[in-house]
Write a protein that holds these residues in place. Structure first.
Motif, PDB file in Angstrom:
ATOM      1  N   GLU A  83     -29.850  36.174  50.434  1.00 28.78           N
ATOM      2  CA  GLU A  83     -29.216  37.393  49.946  1.00 28.78           C
ATOM      3  C   GLU A  83     -29.265  38.453  51.038  1.00 28.78           C
ATOM      4  N   ILE A  84     -28.102  38.983  51.387  1.00 25.83           N
ATOM      5  CA  ILE A  84     -28.008  39.943  52.486  1.00 25.83           C
ATOM      6  C   ILE A  84     -27.528  41.280  51.943  1.00 25.83           C
ATOM      7  N   ASP A  85     -28.282  42.316  52.247  1.00 27.18           N
ATOM      8  CA  ASP A  85     -27.874  43.675  51.910  1.00 27.18           C
ATOM      9  C   ASP A  85     -27.086  44.230  53.099  1.00 27.18           C
ATOM     10  N   GLU A  86     -25.763  44.161  52.983  1.00 28.65           N
ATOM     11  CA  GLU A  86     -24.912  44.537  54.108  1.00 28.65           C
ATOM     12  C   GLU A  86     -24.918  46.041  54.385  1.00 28.65           C
ATOM     13  N   THR A  87     -25.489  46.808  53.479  1.00 24.42           N
ATOM     14  CA  THR A  87     -25.542  48.257  53.701  1.00 24.42           C
ATOM     15  C   THR A  87     -26.829  48.683  54.402  1.00 24.42           C
ATOM     16  N   SER A  88     -27.749  47.759  54.577  1.00 30.82           N
ATOM     17  CA  SER A  88     -29.035  48.104  55.191  1.00 30.82           C
ATOM     18  C   SER A  88     -28.858  48.380  56.681  1.00 30.82           C
ATOM     19  N   GLU A  89     -29.760  49.183  57.209  1.00 29.00           N
ATOM     20  CA  GLU A  89     -29.694  49.542  58.623  1.00 29.00           C
ATOM     21  C   GLU A  89     -29.923  48.328  59.510  1.00 29.00           C
ATOM     22  N   GLY A  90     -30.817  47.431  59.075  1.00 29.97           N
ATOM     23  CA  GLY A  90     -31.110  46.236  59.875  1.00 29.97           C
ATOM     24  C   GLY A  90     -29.889  45.351  60.044  1.00 29.97           C
ATOM     25  N   GLY A 143     -27.455  30.356  61.885  1.00 30.89           N
ATOM     26  CA  GLY A 143     -27.616  29.637  63.148  1.00 30.89           C
ATOM     27  C   GLY A 143     -26.301  29.083  63.660  1.00 30.89           C
ATOM     28  N   GLY A 144     -26.267  28.716  64.880  1.00 28.76           N
ATOM     29  CA  GLY A 144     -25.098  28.132  65.547  1.00 28.76           C
ATOM     30  C   GLY A 144     -25.538  27.647  66.894  1.00 28.76           C
ATOM     31  N   LEU A 145     -25.202  28.396  67.924  1.00 31.23           N
ATOM     32  CA  LEU A 145     -25.772  28.123  69.237  1.00 31.23           C
ATOM     33  C   LEU A 145     -27.270  28.397  69.223  1.00 31.23           C
ATOM     34  N   GLY A 146     -27.672  29.382  68.447  1.00 32.57           N
ATOM     35  CA  GLY A 146     -29.083  29.710  68.297  1.00 32.57           C
ATOM     36  C   GLY A 146     -29.633  29.165  66.993  1.00 32.57           C
ATOM     37  N   LEU A 147     -30.940  29.314  66.801  1.00 33.41           N
ATOM     38  CA  LEU A 147     -31.598  28.807  65.604  1.00 33.41           C
ATOM     39  C   LEU A 147     -31.330  29.721  64.414  1.00 33.41           C
ATOM     40  N   PRO A 148     -31.448  29.198  63.178  1.00 32.79           N
ATOM     41  CA  PRO A 148     -31.339  30.066  61.999  1.00 32.79           C
ATOM     42  C   PRO A 148     -32.473  31.091  61.995  1.00 32.79           C
ATOM     43  N   LEU A 149     -32.189  32.279  61.487  1.00 33.36           N
ATOM     44  CA  LEU A 149     -33.177  33.358  61.453  1.00 33.36           C
ATOM     45  C   LEU A 149     -33.744  33.557  60.060  1.00 33.36           C
ATOM     46  N   VAL A 150     -33.431  32.665  59.136  1.00 33.15           N
ATOM     47  CA  VAL A 150     -33.909  32.784  57.761  1.00 33.15           C
ATOM     48  C   VAL A 150     -35.247  32.068  57.631  1.00 33.15           C
ATOM     49  N   THR A 187     -37.707  39.671  59.551  1.00 35.93           N
ATOM     50  CA  THR A 187     -38.896  39.107  58.875  1.00 35.93           C
ATOM     51  C   THR A 187     -38.761  39.142  57.348  1.00 35.93           C
ATOM     52  N   THR A 188     -37.845  39.955  56.835  1.00 36.34           N
ATOM     53  CA  THR A 188     -37.662  40.025  55.373  1.00 36.34           C
ATOM     54  C   THR A 188     -36.676  39.000  54.861  1.00 36.34           C
ATOM     55  N   LEU A 189     -36.008  38.297  55.768  1.00 40.76           N
ATOM     56  CA  LEU A 189     -35.015  37.317  55.341  1.00 40.76           C
ATOM     57  C   LEU A 189     -35.696  36.036  54.871  1.00 40.76           C
ATOM     58  N   GLN A 190     -35.567  35.755  53.590  1.00 44.24           N
ATOM     59  CA  GLN A 190     -36.156  34.555  53.012  1.00 44.24           C
ATOM     60  C   GLN A 190     -35.095  33.820  52.204  1.00 44.24           C
ATOM     61  N   PRO A 191     -35.132  32.486  52.233  1.00 40.71           N
ATOM     62  CA  PRO A 191     -34.116  31.715  51.493  1.00 40.71           C
ATOM     63  C   PRO A 191     -34.244  31.931  49.997  1.00 40.71           C
ATOM     64  N   THR A 192     -33.086  31.973  49.331  1.00 40.18           N
ATOM     65  CA  THR A 192     -33.066  32.097  47.871  1.00 40.18           C
ATOM     66  C   THR A 192     -33.179  30.729  47.248  1.00 40.18           C
ATOM     67  N   GLU A 193     -33.861  30.616  46.156  1.00 38.00           N
ATOM     68  CA  GLU A 193     -34.057  29.334  45.481  1.00 38.00           C
ATOM     69  C   GLU A 193     -32.993  29.126  44.419  1.00 38.00           C
TER      70      GLU A 193
END
Length: 260
Positions: A181-188, A207-214, A254-260
Motif C-alpha cells: 500500500e503506497i500513500d502517494e501524497t506522502s513526502e517520502g 524492483g527491475g534493474l535494482g532490487l525490490p525495496l519492499v 523502511t516503512t514499506l511492508q508487503p500487504t497480506e
C-alpha cells in the motif's frame, strides 16, 4: 503336315505368368553388388526408422529427467539480464565473443563465417562426386565434416565453461510479486518519484534493474550508506538530492511492508 512348314507359336500379352503375382513385393536381388547398395524398401528405410525411434525415445527420456528451467517473463527494460541462446546455437554465441568476430568485426562472426561454412556444406556434393562410400577414400567431405564437428564441439564447450550461469540464473528467476500500500501524497513517495531511484526500483518499489525495496530488513542509516557507497550492482552516489531528502526517503522506505 508337309516337310519344311514347321510350327508357329502365337503369344497373347493378356496372359500373365501366375508366379509373378506372388513375387510382386519381393525386392530386386542385389547380390551381384555386395556391400554397395540395398533395397530402399524395406531394408534401408527400416534402418532409418529404427535409428530415428532410438533417438526420439532418448530425447523424450532426457526431457522428462531434466525439465527445461522456466524464467520470468521477458522484460525489455531490464538491461542487466543476460540472454543465452538455446544449446544448439551456443557455438555461434561463443564465436561472437572473440575479437576477430565481435565489435567492429561483428558482421564477420554473424554472417561471413557461418555463411562460408553452410555454403561449403551445400557445395560438397558438387565438389566430391565419387561413388565411394568409405570415408578414407573421400578425403574432402570427410575432412570438412570432421573439422566442422570439432569446431562446433569446442565452441559449445567454451561457451558453457565461460558463462556465469549463477548470475544468469539470479537475473532470470521468477520473482513473486509483492503488493504494498503506497500513500502517494506522502513526502517520502514524492521524493522517490523525483529521484533517479524510480528508474531501477520501479514505480511501486517492485524492483527491475535494482532490487525490490519492499520489506527490506535495513535501517534508514544503512539505506543512506548504500545510496552513498553502493552495493553489488548498484553504483554509489546515484541519489542526486540533498542529504536531508535522502534521510527522509530512507525512513520512508523502511516503512514499506508487503500487504497480506
Amino acid at each position: 503336315m508337309h516337310r519344311g512348314k514347321g510350327m508357329k507359336f502365337v503369344g497373347d500379352s493378356r496372359i500373365t505368368d501366375p508366379s509373378s503375382r506372388t513375387k510382386k513385393n519381393i525386392p530386386k536381388d542385389y547380390s551381384e553388388y555386395p556391400g554397395k547398395t540395398e533395397a530402399f524398401w524395406p531394408d534401408f528405410l527400416l534402418k532409418e526408422w529404427l535409428v530415428g525411434a532410438v533417438f526420439l525415445v532418448g530425447y523424450l527420456v532426457l526431457t522428462v529427467a531434466h525439465p527445461s528451467p522456466l524464467e520470468r517473463p521477458a522484460d525489455p527494460s531490464d538491461t542487466g539480464y543476460i540472454p543465452v541462446p538455446d544449446w544448439y546455437f551456443l557455438f555461434l554465441y561463443q564465436l561472437l565473443k572473440y575479437e576477430f568476430a565481435s565489435g567492429p568485426y561483428n558482421v564477420i562472426g554473424a554472417m561471413v563465417m557461418p555463411g562460408l561454412a553452410f555454403g561449403a556444406l551445400l557445395l560438397i556434393p558438387f565438389l566430391d562426386t565419387s561413388k565411394e562410400r568409405r570415408p578414407s577414400k573421400r578425403p574432402l567431405p570427410t575432412g570438412f565434416m570432421l573439422l566442422a564437428l570439432a569446431a562446433i564441439i569446442f565452441l559449445t564447450w567454451e561457451s558453457v565453461a565461460n558463462h556465469d550461469w549463477e548470475k544468469a540464473k539470479a537475473y532470470g528467476e521468477i520473482k513473486e510479486e509483492v503488493a504494498v500500500e503506497i500513500d502517494e501524497t506522502s513526502e517520502g513517495y514524492q521524493l522517490y518519484q523525483a529521484s533517479s531511484c524510480i528508474g531501477c526500483h520501479g514505480n511501486a518499489f517492485e524492483g527491475g534493474l535494482g532490487l525490490p525495496l519492499v520489506g527490506l530488513e535495513l535501517t534508514a542509516d544503512e539505506i543512506v550508506t548504500i545510496a552513498h557507497e553502493g552495493r553489488g550492482g548498484m553504483p554509489g552516489g546515484s541519489y542526486t538530492g540533498t542529504d536531508e531528502e535522502l534521510q527522509k526517503l530512507a525512513e520512508y522506505i523502511t516503512t514499506l511492508q508487503p500487504t497480506e
